[in-house]
Scaffold this motif. Structure first.
Motif, PDB file in Angstrom:
ATOM      1  N   GLY A  40       0.816  -1.215   0.000  1.00  0.00           N
ATOM      2  CA  GLY A  40       0.000   0.000   0.000  1.00  0.00           C
ATOM      3  C   GLY A  40       0.845   1.258   0.000  1.00  0.00           C
ATOM      4  O   GLY A  40       0.575   2.220  -0.737  1.00  0.00           O
ATOM      5  N   SER A  41       1.886   1.266   0.818  1.00  0.00           N
ATOM      6  CA  SER A  41       2.762   2.437   0.871  1.00  0.00           C
ATOM      7  C   SER A  41       3.528   2.606  -0.432  1.00  0.00           C
ATOM      8  O   SER A  41       3.875   3.736  -0.810  1.00  0.00           O
ATOM      9  N   ALA A  42       3.809   1.491  -1.117  1.00  0.00           N
ATOM     10  CA  ALA A  42       4.528   1.577  -2.389  1.00  0.00           C
ATOM     11  C   ALA A  42       3.768   2.419  -3.408  1.00  0.00           C
ATOM     12  O   ALA A  42       4.371   3.040  -4.288  1.00  0.00           O
ATOM     13  N   LEU A  43       2.445   2.446  -3.298  1.00  0.00           N
ATOM     14  CA  LEU A  43       1.649   3.286  -4.198  1.00  0.00           C
ATOM     15  C   LEU A  43       2.129   4.729  -4.146  1.00  0.00           C
ATOM     16  O   LEU A  43       2.329   5.381  -5.175  1.00  0.00           O
ATOM     17  N   THR A  44       2.297   5.244  -2.940  1.00  0.00           N
ATOM     18  CA  THR A  44       2.697   6.643  -2.793  1.00  0.00           C
ATOM     19  C   THR A  44       4.189   6.825  -3.023  1.00  0.00           C
ATOM     20  O   THR A  44       4.618   7.823  -3.595  1.00  0.00           O
ATOM     21  N   VAL A  99     -10.195   1.963   6.779  1.00  0.00           N
ATOM     22  CA  VAL A  99      -9.758   3.261   6.270  1.00  0.00           C
ATOM     23  C   VAL A  99      -8.550   3.098   5.354  1.00  0.00           C
ATOM     24  O   VAL A  99      -8.432   3.797   4.333  1.00  0.00           O
ATOM     25  N   PHE A 100      -7.666   2.167   5.662  1.00  0.00           N
ATOM     26  CA  PHE A 100      -6.526   1.879   4.782  1.00  0.00           C
ATOM     27  C   PHE A 100      -7.008   1.439   3.406  1.00  0.00           C
ATOM     28  O   PHE A 100      -6.530   1.927   2.372  1.00  0.00           O
ATOM     29  N   LEU A 101      -7.981   0.536   3.375  1.00  0.00           N
ATOM     30  CA  LEU A 101      -8.514   0.059   2.097  1.00  0.00           C
ATOM     31  C   LEU A 101      -9.245   1.165   1.346  1.00  0.00           C
ATOM     32  O   LEU A 101      -9.149   1.254   0.112  1.00  0.00           O
ATOM     33  N   ILE A 102      -9.983   2.003   2.059  1.00  0.00           N
ATOM     34  CA  ILE A 102     -10.640   3.138   1.410  1.00  0.00           C
ATOM     35  C   ILE A 102      -9.582   4.055   0.785  1.00  0.00           C
ATOM     36  O   ILE A 102      -9.734   4.537  -0.346  1.00  0.00           O
ATOM     37  N   GLY A 103      -8.495   4.283   1.518  1.00  0.00           N
ATOM     38  CA  GLY A 103      -7.421   5.108   0.979  1.00  0.00           C
ATOM     39  C   GLY A 103      -6.818   4.515  -0.282  1.00  0.00           C
ATOM     40  O   GLY A 103      -6.551   5.233  -1.255  1.00  0.00           O
ATOM     41  N   VAL A 104      -6.596   3.202  -0.286  1.00  0.00           N
ATOM     42  CA  VAL A 104      -6.072   2.534  -1.479  1.00  0.00           C
ATOM     43  C   VAL A 104      -7.032   2.698  -2.655  1.00  0.00           C
ATOM     44  O   VAL A 104      -6.619   2.987  -3.785  1.00  0.00           O
ATOM     45  N   SER A 111      -5.687   7.780  -9.552  1.00  0.00           N
ATOM     46  CA  SER A 111      -4.582   7.479 -10.467  1.00  0.00           C
ATOM     47  C   SER A 111      -5.099   7.229 -11.877  1.00  0.00           C
ATOM     48  O   SER A 111      -4.495   7.671 -12.859  1.00  0.00           O
ATOM     49  N   ILE A 112      -6.231   6.505 -11.987  1.00  0.00           N
ATOM     50  CA  ILE A 112      -6.830   6.263 -13.301  1.00  0.00           C
ATOM     51  C   ILE A 112      -7.252   7.584 -13.937  1.00  0.00           C
ATOM     52  O   ILE A 112      -7.043   7.818 -15.135  1.00  0.00           O
ATOM     53  N   ALA A 113      -7.843   8.454 -13.120  1.00  0.00           N
ATOM     54  CA  ALA A 113      -8.242   9.774 -13.630  1.00  0.00           C
ATOM     55  C   ALA A 113      -7.031  10.563 -14.113  1.00  0.00           C
ATOM     56  O   ALA A 113      -7.079  11.231 -15.158  1.00  0.00           O
ATOM     57  N   CYS A 114      -5.920  10.496 -13.367  1.00  0.00           N
ATOM     58  CA  CYS A 114      -4.696  11.189 -13.784  1.00  0.00           C
ATOM     59  C   CYS A 114      -4.159  10.615 -15.090  1.00  0.00           C
ATOM     60  O   CYS A 114      -3.718  11.352 -15.977  1.00  0.00           O
ATOM     61  N   ALA A 115      -4.204   9.291 -15.227  1.00  0.00           N
ATOM     62  CA  ALA A 115      -3.687   8.651 -16.432  1.00  0.00           C
ATOM     63  C   ALA A 115      -4.493   9.030 -17.665  1.00  0.00           C
ATOM     64  O   ALA A 115      -3.955   9.080 -18.777  1.00  0.00           O
ATOM     65  N   LEU A 116      -5.769   9.292 -17.478  1.00  0.00           N
ATOM     66  CA  LEU A 116      -6.649   9.616 -18.608  1.00  0.00           C
ATOM     67  C   LEU A 116      -6.809  11.116 -18.827  1.00  0.00           C
ATOM     68  O   LEU A 116      -7.460  11.523 -19.803  1.00  0.00           O
ATOM     69  N   ALA A 117      -6.242  11.945 -17.954  1.00  0.00           N
ATOM     70  CA  ALA A 117      -6.483  13.388 -17.996  1.00  0.00           C
ATOM     71  C   ALA A 117      -6.032  13.994 -19.322  1.00  0.00           C
ATOM     72  O   ALA A 117      -4.848  13.909 -19.675  1.00  0.00           O
ATOM     73  N   PRO A 118      -6.946  14.624 -20.065  1.00  0.00           N
ATOM     74  CA  PRO A 118      -6.565  15.240 -21.346  1.00  0.00           C
ATOM     75  C   PRO A 118      -5.972  16.634 -21.180  1.00  0.00           C
ATOM     76  O   PRO A 118      -5.371  17.168 -22.111  1.00  0.00           O
ATOM     77  N   THR A 119      -6.158  17.246 -20.015  1.00  0.00           N
ATOM     78  CA  THR A 119      -5.666  18.603 -19.771  1.00  0.00           C
ATOM     79  C   THR A 119      -4.944  18.644 -18.437  1.00  0.00           C
ATOM     80  O   THR A 119      -5.153  17.791 -17.562  1.00  0.00           O
ATOM     81  N   VAL A 120      -4.117  19.662 -18.272  1.00  0.00           N
ATOM     82  CA  VAL A 120      -3.385  19.783 -17.015  1.00  0.00           C
ATOM     83  C   VAL A 120      -4.329  20.097 -15.862  1.00  0.00           C
ATOM     84  O   VAL A 120      -4.086  19.699 -14.711  1.00  0.00           O
ATOM     85  N   GLN A 121      -5.442  20.788 -16.142  1.00  0.00           N
ATOM     86  CA  GLN A 121      -6.394  21.099 -15.077  1.00  0.00           C
ATOM     87  C   GLN A 121      -7.010  19.830 -14.496  1.00  0.00           C
ATOM     88  O   GLN A 121      -7.149  19.694 -13.267  1.00  0.00           O
ATOM     89  N   LEU A 122      -7.360  18.883 -15.357  1.00  0.00           N
ATOM     90  CA  LEU A 122      -7.921  17.623 -14.865  1.00  0.00           C
ATOM     91  C   LEU A 122      -6.847  16.783 -14.180  1.00  0.00           C
ATOM     92  O   LEU A 122      -7.148  16.058 -13.217  1.00  0.00           O
ATOM     93  N   LEU A 123      -5.625  16.877 -14.643  1.00  0.00           N
ATOM     94  CA  LEU A 123      -4.540  16.178 -13.960  1.00  0.00           C
ATOM     95  C   LEU A 123      -4.352  16.731 -12.549  1.00  0.00           C
ATOM     96  O   LEU A 123      -4.171  15.966 -11.588  1.00  0.00           O
ATOM     97  N   VAL A 193      -2.614   0.601 -10.603  1.00  0.00           N
ATOM     98  CA  VAL A 193      -3.829  -0.214 -10.632  1.00  0.00           C
ATOM     99  C   VAL A 193      -3.563  -1.663 -10.221  1.00  0.00           C
ATOM    100  O   VAL A 193      -4.188  -2.172  -9.276  1.00  0.00           O
ATOM    101  N   PRO A 194      -2.648  -2.391 -10.890  1.00  0.00           N
ATOM    102  CA  PRO A 194      -2.388  -3.764 -10.426  1.00  0.00           C
ATOM    103  C   PRO A 194      -1.783  -3.821  -9.034  1.00  0.00           C
ATOM    104  O   PRO A 194      -2.064  -4.748  -8.258  1.00  0.00           O
ATOM    105  N   LEU A 195      -0.949  -2.817  -8.686  1.00  0.00           N
ATOM    106  CA  LEU A 195      -0.362  -2.784  -7.354  1.00  0.00           C
ATOM    107  C   LEU A 195      -1.436  -2.618  -6.285  1.00  0.00           C
ATOM    108  O   LEU A 195      -1.403  -3.275  -5.236  1.00  0.00           O
ATOM    109  N   ALA A 196      -2.413  -1.770  -6.559  1.00  0.00           N
ATOM    110  CA  ALA A 196      -3.512  -1.565  -5.610  1.00  0.00           C
ATOM    111  C   ALA A 196      -4.382  -2.807  -5.487  1.00  0.00           C
ATOM    112  O   ALA A 196      -4.843  -3.164  -4.384  1.00  0.00           O
ATOM    113  N   ALA A 197      -4.636  -3.485  -6.608  1.00  0.00           N
ATOM    114  CA  ALA A 197      -5.437  -4.702  -6.565  1.00  0.00           C
ATOM    115  C   ALA A 197      -4.763  -5.762  -5.699  1.00  0.00           C
ATOM    116  O   ALA A 197      -5.415  -6.430  -4.883  1.00  0.00           O
TER     117      ALA A 197
END
Length: 504
Positions: A40-44, A99-104, A111-123, A193-197
């Motif tokens: 979990g910490s590896a995500l961050t 709460v740990f799982l909710i955080g993950v 992270s998925i939203a960041c990966a798909l962000a078409p603009t810097v504002q959405l990122l 994504v796979p790391l979180a799963a």
């Protein structure tokens, strides 16, 4: 630097170090619990260290301005720094595993939203939500360890967790650099994504639920005031160079942010269960060590944000090589943190908390003197190594001094406050040093479109040599400011940290 709301000394007050049937956890089960917290910490760890090297590519691909690319970092630090204490308290009250799982989950969706962000504002928006997720999972990881491992096993467990963090910190910049050069920086977010799963599967199967039965209330007012106050101040500092410091919106941001921070302090003084108990600051050691933390992590956060731009845009390095420049830092901290802790145990925290930050300042000063055409050896190798030695000397004793400055039952919230201070320091560093960079660049270039040229240099556009030289000069000033902050942190440590004679 601690990363949990609740410290090791509090773990004995909680329930959950056994199976639902009441049997103690087996050694194998404990290893799986530790694996879940490490994953979990590896995500961050990976996301944060990899993204720093990828920021120049992100700015180029999304055609982001200087202020916008600062917000890619600041949005995350803002929500994480302001909410990490609330995240720790939520775990204590509602269940650390939950709460740990909710955080993950929140971190992964963001992270998925960041990966798909078409603009810097959405990122930027996605990064802010990532910070919320990190504020839930970061304190939860060590709280889970503290609730599962008995006192005689916690030192080894925390050491294993910290060692894994150093390893991920070493791998992150290389991964981020390689992906930026040879693939796509968006893959940095997809890796989560796979790391979180995997984290979720291991957590659900191995980690027992635990909570503090005496935990009461969450300081939502304090959390909201902290986010809005820091957000207003950071926005004003970041947008000021573009809009002008006399712009009504900038003045409103600065004055409003200061007023909201004052309101936050008033709310904390009146709150029955404050996220930041002001009474802790009556301790001279606690106040001094937190001031040291603010200065030292201001220096580190600012240097690590602007160094990749210097190496990639001015020195002409690839992102992979810029990531490799971070290796001495992670390697020294990973290999010698234990020895630094033993040194502090023998000679007291004061020596480490004065010498360490001063050495870090020397390292940052060496980075300032890098030639514009430097290779790896002539450039960042020596500076990063000295910086790493200084930080290694300081980090362990810093944690011990914070927790030793308060009563045992308050070590958890004390370590949480110190963690939040470190996060806010990084936020303020990017905002304030961005102002310094802009002022020096504009003065050095002396052109009507200087601010636009600064953004173009950071985005990798082909420009006249004068603009590149101006950025190099501005970077040097930024590094000198960082070095000064680190040296000042060492002075504060010499004046306030507990010495050899106060060890217990």
């Amino acid at each position: 630097m601690t990363h949990a709301h609740r410290g090791p000394c509090d773990a004995g007050q909680v329930h959950g170090a056994a199976t639902p049937g009441g049997q103690p956890l087996s050694a194998a089960r404990k290893r799986w619990v530790l694996a879940a917290t490490v994953l979990g910490s590896a995500l961050t760890f990976i996301d944060g260290s990899a993204l720093g090297v990828a920021l120049p590519a992100i700015q180029r691909d999304l055609q982001a301005g200087t202020a916008a690319v600062q917000w890619v970092s600041n949005a995350y630090l803002l929500t994480l720094g302001a909410l990490v204490l609330t995240g720790g308290a939520a775990g204590d009250r509602f269940g650390r595993r939950l709460v740990f799982l909710i955080g993950v989950a929140v971190f992964t969706l963001a992270s998925i939203a960041c990966a798909l962000a078409p603009t810097v504002q959405l990122l930027i928006a996605g990064r802010a939500v990532q910070g919320v997720g990190a504020a839930l999972l970061t304190p939860g990881a060590l709280a889970v360890i503290g609730s599962v491992f008995p006192p005689e096993e916690r030192g080894k467990a925390f050491g294993t967790w910290a060692g894994a963090g150093a390893l991920f910190g070493m791998v992150g910049p290389l991964v981020g650099g390689w992906l930026s050069d040879h693939a796509d920086w968006r893959l940095i977010f997809w890796i989560n994504v796979p790391l979180a799963a995997l984290t979720a599967v291991v957590t659900l199967r191995a980690v027992p639920e635990s909570r503090d039965e005496g935990a009461e209330g969450l300081d939502w007012l304090g959390a909201v005031l902290a986010v809005v106050a820091l957000g207003a101040l950071t926005w004003a500092l970041t947008a000021g160079p573009d809009l002008g410091w006399r712009d009504p919106w900038i003045l409103a941001g600065l004055i409003g942010g200061a007023a909201l921070f004052a309101a936050f302090l008033v709310a904390e003084a009146r709150e029955k269960h404050p996220m930041m108990p002001l009474g802790l600051f009556r301790s001279r050691v606690f106040s001094g060590v937190n001031l040291l933390t603010l200065l030292l992590y201001f220096a580190l956060g600012g240097a690590m944000f602007f160094l990749p731009f210097q190496l990639i845009r001015v020195n002409g390095w690839s992102a992979t090589m810029a990531g490799a420049a971070m290796l001495p830092f992670a390697a020294v901290m990973g290999l010698f943190s234990g020895a630094a802790g033993r040194l502090a145990d023998r000679f007291g925290a004061r020596l480490s908390l004065s010498l360490g930050p001063i050495l870090a300042g020397v390292g940052l000063g060496l980075l300032a003197f890098m030639p514009r055409t430097a290779d790896y050896v002539e450039g960042p190798l020596l500076g990063m190594t000295v910086l790493a030695v200084g930080m290694t000397l300081a980090v362990g004793p810093l944690t011990a001094a914070v927790m030793g400055a308060v009563d045992p039952e308050r070590t958890g919230v004390a370590s949480g406050v110190n963690n939040a201070v470190a996060r806010v320091a990084g936020l303020l560093a990017v905002a304030l040093l961005g102002v310094v960079l802009s002022v020096v660049f504009v003065a050095a270039l002396d052109a009507p479109d200087a601010r636009a040229q600064l953004g173009a240099v950071m985005a990798g556009a082909d420009l006249e040599q004068g603009a590149v030289e101006a950025f190099h000069a501005a970077f040097r000033v930024v590094m000198f400011v960082c070095a000064g902050a680190a040296v000042l942190a060492g002075v504060v440590g010499a004046m306030t940290a507990p010495g050899w004679e106060t060890r217990t």
